[in-house]
Write a protein that holds these residues in place. Structure first.
Motif, PDB file in Angstrom:
ATOM      1  N   ASN A 142      11.164  30.882 -31.374  1.00 34.19           N
ATOM      2  CA  ASN A 142      12.175  31.213 -31.055  1.00 34.19           C
ATOM      3  C   ASN A 142      12.410  31.430 -29.573  1.00 34.19           C
ATOM      4  O   ASN A 142      11.241  32.149 -29.094  1.00 34.19           O
ATOM      5  CB  ASN A 142      12.697  32.399 -31.692  1.00 34.19           C
ATOM      6  CG  ASN A 142      14.171  32.752 -31.512  1.00 34.19           C
ATOM      7  OD1 ASN A 142      14.730  32.616 -30.465  1.00 34.19           O
ATOM      8  ND2 ASN A 142      14.957  33.253 -32.390  1.00 34.19           N
ATOM      9  N   THR A 146       8.706  34.427 -28.573  1.00 38.56           N
ATOM     10  CA  THR A 146       7.870  33.312 -29.313  1.00 38.56           C
ATOM     11  C   THR A 146       7.130  33.635 -30.419  1.00 38.56           C
ATOM     12  O   THR A 146       6.724  33.036 -31.030  1.00 38.56           O
ATOM     13  CB  THR A 146       7.179  32.573 -28.288  1.00 38.56           C
ATOM     14  OG1 THR A 146       6.339  33.562 -27.430  1.00 38.56           O
ATOM     15  CG2 THR A 146       7.721  31.935 -27.283  1.00 38.56           C
ATOM     16  N   PRO A 150      12.812  30.367 -35.415  1.00 36.90           N
ATOM     17  CA  PRO A 150      14.139  30.341 -34.880  1.00 36.90           C
ATOM     18  C   PRO A 150      15.011  30.181 -36.060  1.00 36.90           C
ATOM     19  O   PRO A 150      16.296  29.739 -35.663  1.00 36.90           O
ATOM     20  CB  PRO A 150      13.863  28.884 -34.387  1.00 36.90           C
ATOM     21  CG  PRO A 150      12.921  28.382 -35.516  1.00 36.90           C
ATOM     22  CD  PRO A 150      11.955  29.538 -35.686  1.00 36.90           C
ATOM     23  N   GLY A 155      15.989  24.572 -37.500  1.00 36.70           N
ATOM     24  CA  GLY A 155      15.315  25.467 -36.246  1.00 36.70           C
ATOM     25  C   GLY A 155      14.762  24.812 -34.925  1.00 36.70           C
ATOM     26  O   GLY A 155      15.122  25.171 -33.875  1.00 36.70           O
ATOM     27  N   ALA A 159      16.325  25.829 -31.319  1.00 34.68           N
ATOM     28  CA  ALA A 159      15.633  26.228 -30.296  1.00 34.68           C
ATOM     29  C   ALA A 159      15.747  25.317 -29.020  1.00 34.68           C
ATOM     30  O   ALA A 159      15.809  25.670 -27.843  1.00 34.68           O
ATOM     31  CB  ALA A 159      14.183  26.082 -30.779  1.00 34.68           C
ATOM     32  N   PRO A 181      20.205  29.404 -38.082  1.00 29.55           N
ATOM     33  CA  PRO A 181      19.215  28.947 -36.903  1.00 29.55           C
ATOM     34  C   PRO A 181      20.233  29.166 -35.555  1.00 29.55           C
ATOM     35  O   PRO A 181      19.730  29.916 -34.504  1.00 29.55           O
ATOM     36  CB  PRO A 181      18.807  27.862 -37.170  1.00 29.55           C
ATOM     37  CG  PRO A 181      19.701  27.269 -38.203  1.00 29.55           C
ATOM     38  CD  PRO A 181      20.077  28.246 -39.135  1.00 29.55           C
ATOM     39  N   CYS A 185      18.888  32.146 -32.779  1.00 30.84           N
ATOM     40  CA  CYS A 185      18.738  31.423 -31.327  1.00 30.84           C
ATOM     41  C   CYS A 185      19.974  31.626 -30.314  1.00 30.84           C
ATOM     42  O   CYS A 185      19.742  31.282 -29.285  1.00 30.84           O
ATOM     43  CB  CYS A 185      18.392  30.035 -31.439  1.00 30.84           C
ATOM     44  SG  CYS A 185      16.942  29.605 -32.087  1.00 30.84           S
TER      45      CYS A 185
END
Lengths: 486, 95
Positions: A142, A146, A150, A155, A159, A181, A185
């Motif tokens: 993400n 990190t 995500p 994902g 991201a 997601p 995000c």
């Protein structure tokens, strides 16, 4: 020089005004994907040469006066959409060597519009997951933190858009795989009405639930992308033949008097208190815009995830039977006989979560259990749809959180499938009913984004997108970038 | 519903999936958890509810029974693990 943090609409305007070429823009995005973006693992395949060739084509098309509104704007495709001449892995070892013989309908539409694909984004294997941890190519990180997932299954797309590697990407949503997601995000993601977008060339997971849709930073961009990707395609027998409105031209309409339902089941136990606070603030913002709220009840909400985890595995066990090691995909070494070829090719090609779902589905559909599981789940499915239909007699839209929590840490839920499944508790019922839903950024808790979900009636994407757009006109959550990727 | 290792072995066989014997207990536990979870459905009486197979309840669209696809054998077989003379090869089935 071009700026990769611009939206699709801004880039389209910049290209039209000649402020930069598609080739310049494409090079900027590619260098970001290779540079700052590399640690996110958002892409499975980056198609540098094809992207630059497509960008030069787009520039020539523009010079010749034949540009469409999105010609030359870069994007990425979730690696579930078949692309001829570029590997389509679906996040699986099974398809690590698979090059599709044709393009998905959605890919054809974006190509025809002159958009430039930069590559294929990472995803949970066969779209089965809520964290992008089931990918054969490793987890996506993400961009906001990190150490966090995500979300999933789209994902990599989420991201990549959040980290400003690309302005937009495609996703698919079977139980929340675009919206969850997008929420985790901090971007905007739309799951259209079932049948709005063709599933042709979109690798099937659960065919009565799967739907492709756009992921971008704003509702305006999602409108531009949806009106490009939606439309009738006779190669998908469930694609609906119905005109596609110019969603982008419907944006900005006044929402005074918009009747919005708050399902009490979406604000109960299990909803993180900080996420609830963010959603309450968003409700206050909508009140200022003139929306009128009323409490509603979606009585069978609790049954949605259980019914989904019968229907989706049942359909997946059937859909994934095509991966047999004979016609395409992974084949084991030196099979003893045909059964050994099937079993070892599939055993080696599929990861643990895919195997679990195939086995759950196989069990639910096996002789003697069909009525207790599959038929029962389809009956629950109707009750869930009826709940929504009753609600839409009183309200125009339904509002709530997209996910009960913000992004969780990588590894945190990987050992407990049922706990992972509950990540999608507010999104899954929408797929069961086949309705459109959108997730938009609404704030943060502990530095991680919170998504607000709006659910509409069938084919009411225009109203959903407008309501999301009006919120984005008076808030700036959707403009926030993760510090490391600003 | 709780599944034991033998039942998981049988389900894996029906699904044509090779499962490492060392992983059987994990699968048995996970699958049992999932089945226990979905049994929440039984809390509701659905005896009078018509099952719903499709969100929009559309009839299947039909088309004329005519050939619309052209032969793309070479293109399709280009991604096959093993072909010979236009045929897909598998281990001998008939002794």
């Amino acid at each position: 020089m071009s700026d990769t943090s611009k939206t699709v609409a801004e880039l389209a305007a910049g290209l039209a005004a000649g402020r930069y070429s598609s080739e310049e823009l494409t090079r900027s995005c590619l260098s970001r994907i290779r540079g700052a973006g590399a640690e996110l693992n958002a892409f499975i395949t980056v198609t540098e040469d094809q992207a630059l060739a497509a960008a030069r084509d787009a520039d020539r098309r523009r010079q010749a006066g034949g540009a469409a509104p999105l010609t030359g704007v870069p994007m990425a495709h979730k690696d579930i959409f078949c692309t001829s001449d570029v590997r389509t892995s679906c996040g699986s070892r099974m398809l690590d060597n698979f090059i599709a013989p044709y393009n998905a309908h959605v890919v054809e539409r974006f190509n025809a519009a002159g958009m430039v694909s930069l590559g294929k984004t990472n995803m949970d294997e066969f779209a089965m997951g809520s964290s992008n941890e089931t990918s054969f190519y490793g987890p996506v990180k993400n961009p906001w933190d990190t150490s966090a997932v995500p979300g999933g299954s789209s994902g990599g797309s989420a991201a990549a858009v959040a980290a400003r590697l690309v302005p937009a990407a495609t996703g698919t949503d079977t139980g929340g795989s675009i919206r969850q997601p997008a929420a985790l995000c901090g971007i905007t993601g739309l799951k259209p009405t079932y049948g709005r977008v063709s599933r042709y060339g979109m690798i099937a997971f659960a065919s009565s639930l799967d739907q492709g849709g756009p992921m971008a930073r704003t509702a305006e961009d999602c409108a531009l992308l949806l009106e490009t990707m939606a439309g009738f395609d006779e190669r998908d027998s469930t694609c609906v033949n119905r005109p596609v409105p110019r969603y982008s031209e419907q944006l900005g309409a006044d929402i005074h008097g918009l009747r919005v339902g708050l399902p009490k089941e979406y604000f109960g136990d299990g909803l993180d208190a900080e996420v609830a606070r963010v959603i309450d603030a968003a409700i206050a913002e909508y009140r200022k815009l003139g929306a009128e709220f009323r409490e509603i009840s979606l009585t069978n909400t609790e049954l949605a995830v259980p019914a989904y985890y019968v229907i989706a595995p049942a359909e997946c066990s059937s859909n994934l039977s095509r991966f047999d090691g004979v016609r395409f995909g992974h084949r084991c070494e030196s099979p003893r006989d045909l059964e050994d070829l099937y079993k070892r090719s599939r055993g080696e090609g599929f990861g643990a979560e895919v195997k679990r779902r195939i086995m759950v589905g196989t069990y639910a559909l096996s002789a003697g259990y069909f009525d207790a599981y599959y038929r029962k789940a389809q009956q629950i499915r109707r009750l869930i749809k009826n709940d929504f239909m009753r609600a839409f007699e009183e309200v125009d839209l339904i509002l709530g959180p997209t996910s009960p929590t913000v992004a969780f840490n990588i590894g945190e839920r990987a050992d407990d499938p049922v706990k992972m499944y509950l990540s999608d508790i507010y999104t899954i019922a929408v797929n069961l009913a086949g309705l459109p839903g959108i997730s938009i950024p609404a704030g943060f808790t502990n530095g991680r984004p919170v998504g607000l979900q709006l659910i509409g009636n069938y084919f009411d994407e225009g109203r959903l997108l407008n309501a999301a757009h009006r919120y984005q006109q008076v808030t700036d959550w959707h403009t926030r970038a993760p510090e490391a990727f600003a | 519903m709780s599944l034991n290792n033998e039942q998981v072995t049988e389900i894996a066989h029906l699904a044509r999936l090779n499962v490492d014997p060392a992983d059987l207990s994990d699968y048995a536990r996970n699958l049992s958890d999932i089945l226990a979870f979905v049994e929440a459905m039984n809390a509701v009486d659905t005896s009078s509810v018509e099952p719903m197979a499709h969100p929009l309840e559309m009839p299947q669209r039909l088309r004329e029974d005519v050939v619309t696809e052209e032969n793309q054998r070479e293109r399709f077989q280009a991604v096959a693990p093993q072909v010979e003379g236009g045929l897909y090869l598998v281990p001998r089935v008939i002794e």
